[in-house]
Design a protein around this motif. Structure first.
Motif, PDB file in Angstrom:
ATOM      1  N   ASP A 244       0.809  -1.225   0.000  1.00  0.00           N
ATOM      2  CA  ASP A 244       0.000   0.000   0.000  1.00  0.00           C
ATOM      3  C   ASP A 244       0.841   1.272   0.000  1.00  0.00           C
ATOM      4  O   ASP A 244       0.305   2.367  -0.195  1.00  0.00           O
ATOM      5  N   HIS A 245       2.153   1.148   0.230  1.00  0.00           N
ATOM      6  CA  HIS A 245       2.967   2.353   0.421  1.00  0.00           C
ATOM      7  C   HIS A 245       3.974   2.592  -0.701  1.00  0.00           C
ATOM      8  O   HIS A 245       4.228   3.728  -1.085  1.00  0.00           O
ATOM      9  N   ASP A 246       4.576   1.509  -1.210  1.00  0.00           N
ATOM     10  CA  ASP A 246       5.629   1.668  -2.213  1.00  0.00           C
ATOM     11  C   ASP A 246       5.041   1.797  -3.614  1.00  0.00           C
ATOM     12  O   ASP A 246       4.057   1.146  -3.940  1.00  0.00           O
ATOM     13  N   ARG A 247       5.686   2.649  -4.408  1.00  0.00           N
ATOM     14  CA  ARG A 247       5.251   2.828  -5.790  1.00  0.00           C
ATOM     15  C   ARG A 247       6.315   3.634  -6.535  1.00  0.00           C
ATOM     16  O   ARG A 247       6.865   4.576  -5.982  1.00  0.00           O
ATOM     17  N   CYS A 248       6.608   3.246  -7.758  1.00  0.00           N
ATOM     18  CA  CYS A 248       7.578   3.978  -8.573  1.00  0.00           C
ATOM     19  C   CYS A 248       6.948   4.342  -9.912  1.00  0.00           C
ATOM     20  O   CYS A 248       6.039   3.661 -10.393  1.00  0.00           O
ATOM     21  N   VAL A 249       7.455   5.423 -10.498  1.00  0.00           N
ATOM     22  CA  VAL A 249       7.105   5.792 -11.868  1.00  0.00           C
ATOM     23  C   VAL A 249       8.395   5.869 -12.664  1.00  0.00           C
ATOM     24  O   VAL A 249       9.372   6.480 -12.220  1.00  0.00           O
ATOM     25  N   CYS A 250       8.405   5.226 -13.815  1.00  0.00           N
ATOM     26  CA  CYS A 250       9.535   5.354 -14.734  1.00  0.00           C
ATOM     27  C   CYS A 250       9.102   6.227 -15.905  1.00  0.00           C
ATOM     28  O   CYS A 250       7.994   6.062 -16.426  1.00  0.00           O
TER      29      CYS A 250
ATOM     30  N   ARG B 284       7.209   7.055  -2.919  1.00  0.00           N
ATOM     31  CA  ARG B 284       7.127   7.001  -1.459  1.00  0.00           C
ATOM     32  C   ARG B 284       8.053   8.053  -0.836  1.00  0.00           C
ATOM     33  O   ARG B 284       7.682   8.750   0.096  1.00  0.00           O
ATOM     34  N   ASN B 285       9.285   8.170  -1.390  1.00  0.00           N
ATOM     35  CA  ASN B 285      10.252   9.135  -0.848  1.00  0.00           C
ATOM     36  C   ASN B 285      10.260  10.443  -1.627  1.00  0.00           C
ATOM     37  O   ASN B 285      11.008  11.355  -1.274  1.00  0.00           O
ATOM     38  N   MET B 286       9.461  10.512  -2.693  1.00  0.00           N
ATOM     39  CA  MET B 286       9.429  11.694  -3.571  1.00  0.00           C
ATOM     40  C   MET B 286      10.847  12.088  -4.017  1.00  0.00           C
ATOM     41  O   MET B 286      11.290  13.222  -3.821  1.00  0.00           O
ATOM     42  N   SER B 287      11.562  11.116  -4.585  1.00  0.00           N
ATOM     43  CA  SER B 287      12.937  11.372  -5.015  1.00  0.00           C
ATOM     44  C   SER B 287      13.207  10.646  -6.333  1.00  0.00           C
ATOM     45  O   SER B 287      12.471   9.738  -6.712  1.00  0.00           O
ATOM     46  N   VAL B 288      14.279  11.077  -7.017  1.00  0.00           N
ATOM     47  CA  VAL B 288      14.737  10.352  -8.208  1.00  0.00           C
ATOM     48  C   VAL B 288      15.624   9.213  -7.716  1.00  0.00           C
ATOM     49  O   VAL B 288      16.690   9.448  -7.141  1.00  0.00           O
ATOM     50  N   ARG B 289      15.170   7.980  -7.915  1.00  0.00           N
ATOM     51  CA  ARG B 289      15.901   6.825  -7.389  1.00  0.00           C
ATOM     52  C   ARG B 289      17.065   6.440  -8.295  1.00  0.00           C
ATOM     53  O   ARG B 289      18.082   5.933  -7.836  1.00  0.00           O
ATOM     54  N   TRP B 290      16.895   6.666  -9.604  1.00  0.00           N
ATOM     55  CA  TRP B 290      17.924   6.242 -10.571  1.00  0.00           C
ATOM     56  C   TRP B 290      17.666   6.959 -11.886  1.00  0.00           C
ATOM     57  O   TRP B 290      16.530   7.261 -12.230  1.00  0.00           O
ATOM     58  N   GLU B 291      18.735   7.279 -12.591  1.00  0.00           N
ATOM     59  CA  GLU B 291      18.563   7.801 -13.954  1.00  0.00           C
ATOM     60  C   GLU B 291      19.697   7.332 -14.845  1.00  0.00           C
ATOM     61  O   GLU B 291      20.806   7.091 -14.384  1.00  0.00           O
ATOM     62  N   LYS B 292      19.369   7.207 -16.121  1.00  0.00           N
ATOM     63  CA  LYS B 292      20.371   6.737 -17.088  1.00  0.00           C
ATOM     64  C   LYS B 292      20.022   7.301 -18.448  1.00  0.00           C
ATOM     65  O   LYS B 292      18.844   7.526 -18.743  1.00  0.00           O
ATOM     66  N   ASN B 293      21.038   7.557 -19.262  1.00  0.00           N
ATOM     67  CA  ASN B 293      20.794   7.995 -20.632  1.00  0.00           C
ATOM     68  C   ASN B 293      21.138   6.856 -21.581  1.00  0.00           C
ATOM     69  O   ASN B 293      22.240   6.304 -21.533  1.00  0.00           O
ATOM     70  N   ILE B 294      20.161   6.475 -22.429  1.00  0.00           N
ATOM     71  CA  ILE B 294      20.398   5.346 -23.359  1.00  0.00           C
ATOM     72  C   ILE B 294      20.686   5.832 -24.783  1.00  0.00           C
ATOM     73  O   ILE B 294      20.518   5.115 -25.749  1.00  0.00           O
ATOM     74  N   LYS B 295      21.129   7.100 -24.882  1.00  0.00           N
ATOM     75  CA  LYS B 295      21.672   7.690 -26.129  1.00  0.00           C
ATOM     76  C   LYS B 295      20.622   8.068 -27.187  1.00  0.00           C
ATOM     77  O   LYS B 295      20.852   8.942 -28.002  1.00  0.00           O
ATOM     78  N   ASN B 296      19.483   7.382 -27.207  1.00  0.00           N
ATOM     79  CA  ASN B 296      18.440   7.703 -28.193  1.00  0.00           C
ATOM     80  C   ASN B 296      17.122   7.960 -27.476  1.00  0.00           C
ATOM     81  O   ASN B 296      16.902   7.447 -26.380  1.00  0.00           O
ATOM     82  N   GLY B 297      16.250   8.749 -28.125  1.00  0.00           N
ATOM     83  CA  GLY B 297      14.948   9.056 -27.544  1.00  0.00           C
ATOM     84  C   GLY B 297      14.213   7.808 -27.093  1.00  0.00           C
ATOM     85  O   GLY B 297      14.187   6.803 -27.807  1.00  0.00           O
ATOM     86  N   VAL B 298      13.626   7.867 -25.885  1.00  0.00           N
ATOM     87  CA  VAL B 298      12.984   6.698 -25.289  1.00  0.00           C
ATOM     88  C   VAL B 298      11.510   6.688 -25.682  1.00  0.00           C
ATOM     89  O   VAL B 298      10.744   7.556 -25.282  1.00  0.00           O
ATOM     90  N   CYS B 299      11.113   5.687 -26.478  1.00  0.00           N
ATOM     91  CA  CYS B 299       9.749   5.638 -27.023  1.00  0.00           C
ATOM     92  C   CYS B 299       8.769   4.944 -26.086  1.00  0.00           C
ATOM     93  O   CYS B 299       7.585   5.273 -26.061  1.00  0.00           O
ATOM     94  N   SER B 300       9.250   3.941 -25.338  1.00  0.00           N
ATOM     95  CA  SER B 300       8.337   3.162 -24.501  1.00  0.00           C
ATOM     96  C   SER B 300       9.114   2.546 -23.346  1.00  0.00           C
ATOM     97  O   SER B 300      10.222   2.046 -23.538  1.00  0.00           O
ATOM     98  N   VAL B 301       8.546   2.616 -22.143  1.00  0.00           N
ATOM     99  CA  VAL B 301       9.110   1.886 -21.000  1.00  0.00           C
ATOM    100  C   VAL B 301       7.990   1.063 -20.367  1.00  0.00           C
ATOM    101  O   VAL B 301       6.833   1.480 -20.369  1.00  0.00           O
TER     102      VAL B 301
END
Length: 358
Positions: free
Chosen positions: A179-185, A199-216
């Protein structure tokens, strides 16, 4: 080597020509119906409901709306109501009761520009916690909405003052295992993939994959993060193992260049999280299976656990169209049944066989 006939086959069951540009298509849960969302030639939006009957798709209902509709999801509704949430070219988020779709049951001006992408969680019995909808827009923001709360988002992820605004092309919920944990990518046009911890209102991780991201998409929304697939321009996609996060190296990943052009969509099979389909800009579909490594994590030289990526196995591929396949949705109820739409103004219902054998 498996025999050709032992492999899953992708069969086009129904093909329907539509008189408009279709951007998204979704199965209506617990039914043989699907909904198509798009843009009529006169610049208005359209929402059509089709039902599979005797090997054909019959038009059940058609509703015209003032603004072209870009995306939709049933992820935040109950199985009893089956309300559809949509994002349109005017930046509006609407929730529709498809039984009485003249007036939305929820409406908010979500963004200043077009809503490119939408996802829902907490409905349909998938994911713990409150029902929520996430939208991503050309205005660079990602916002989380609770359909029970009017006017203001429950979370707003936007660039800091002075940072350039990047076009957000795709969003997905995950990690909603209690009921508490949730992430958005979220994926952006400059190749950024960002994982927001709600839950923590923070950026947990980020990465650049060199090309525009069409779908996650996460392989499942309602479990502790397991795998994430990110597709991009130039025909490449990446599968991240989300179980082990290294403090500096992040998540382990494997990448594959499959389509000759943009990989528009990725969708995991609801009945088996290790099988997924990618949809390409040249009108092709590729069916993949992820094979886990013997050990999913290992100690690095610094003594810290790091993830180990698995391998990808191409099960089947098929060319359906000369135009990009822009949307794809598996039926949650019938394994192997899926619907996809392409920019040749048509929608296709497909049957993928032998998925229980792979």
């Amino acid at each position: 080597m498996s025999l050709p006939l032992e492999k899953p086959q992708i069969i086009a069951h129904v093909q329907k020509s539509l008189g408009y540009t279709v951007f998204d298509c979704r199965w209506i849960p617990c039914s043989a119906k699907f909904v198509c969302l798009g843009n009529l030639a006169r610049g208005t939006g359209v929402l059509q409901i089709y039902e599979i009957q005797h090997g054909d798709a019959q038009l059940v209902k058609e509703i015209e709306k003032p603004k072209p509709i870009k995306c939709g999801t049933f992820g935040a509704t109950s199985l009893q109501q089956r309300h559809l949430a949509t994002g349109d070219f005017g930046g509006n988020l609407h929730v529709w009761n498809l039984e009485a779709p003249e007036v939305p049951v929820y409406s908010v001006k979500a963004h200043k520009e077009i809503v490119n992408c939408i996802d829902g969680v907490g409905g349909l019995g998938i994911g713990g916690g409150a029902p929520e909808i996430v939208t991503g827009s050309r205005d660079g923001t990602v916002k989380v909405w609770d359909p029970r709360q009017k006017d203001s988002p429950v979370a707003n992820m936007e660039p800091a003052e002075g940072e350039s605004k990047r076009d957000c092309w795709t969003v997905a919920f995950g990690h909603a295992f209690n009921d508490h944990d949730r992430c958005v990518c979220a994926g952006y046009d400059n190749g950024d993939v960002k994982l927001f911890d709600l839950r923590n209102m923070s950026v947990r991780w980020e990465k650049n994959i060199k090309n525009g991201v069409c779908s996650v998409e996460f392989d499942r929304k309602d479990i502790s993060m397991n795998k994430l697939v990110a597709t991009s321009l130039e025909g490449k996609f990446h599968v991240f193992d989300m179980r082990t996060q290294h403090p500096t190296k992040g998540f382990a990943s494997v990448s594959e260049k499959a389509h000759k052009s943009t990989v528009w969509q990725v969708r995991h099979l609801p009945q088996n999280r290790d099988i997924f389909m990618t949809a390409g800009g040249a009108g092709s579909l590729h069916l993949w299976k992820y094979e886990y490594p013997a050990k999913r994590s290992e100690k690095g030289g610094d003594g810290v656990d790091r993830g180990v990526a698995g391998t990808l196995n191409l099960l089947q591929n098929v060319n359906l169209s000369t135009q990009p396949i822009a949307s794809l949705d598996w039926s949650p109820d019938k394994q192997g049944l899926c619907v996809c739409s392409s920019f040749d103004q048509s929608v296709r219902v497909l049957i993928v066989t032998k998925l229980n054998r792979v």
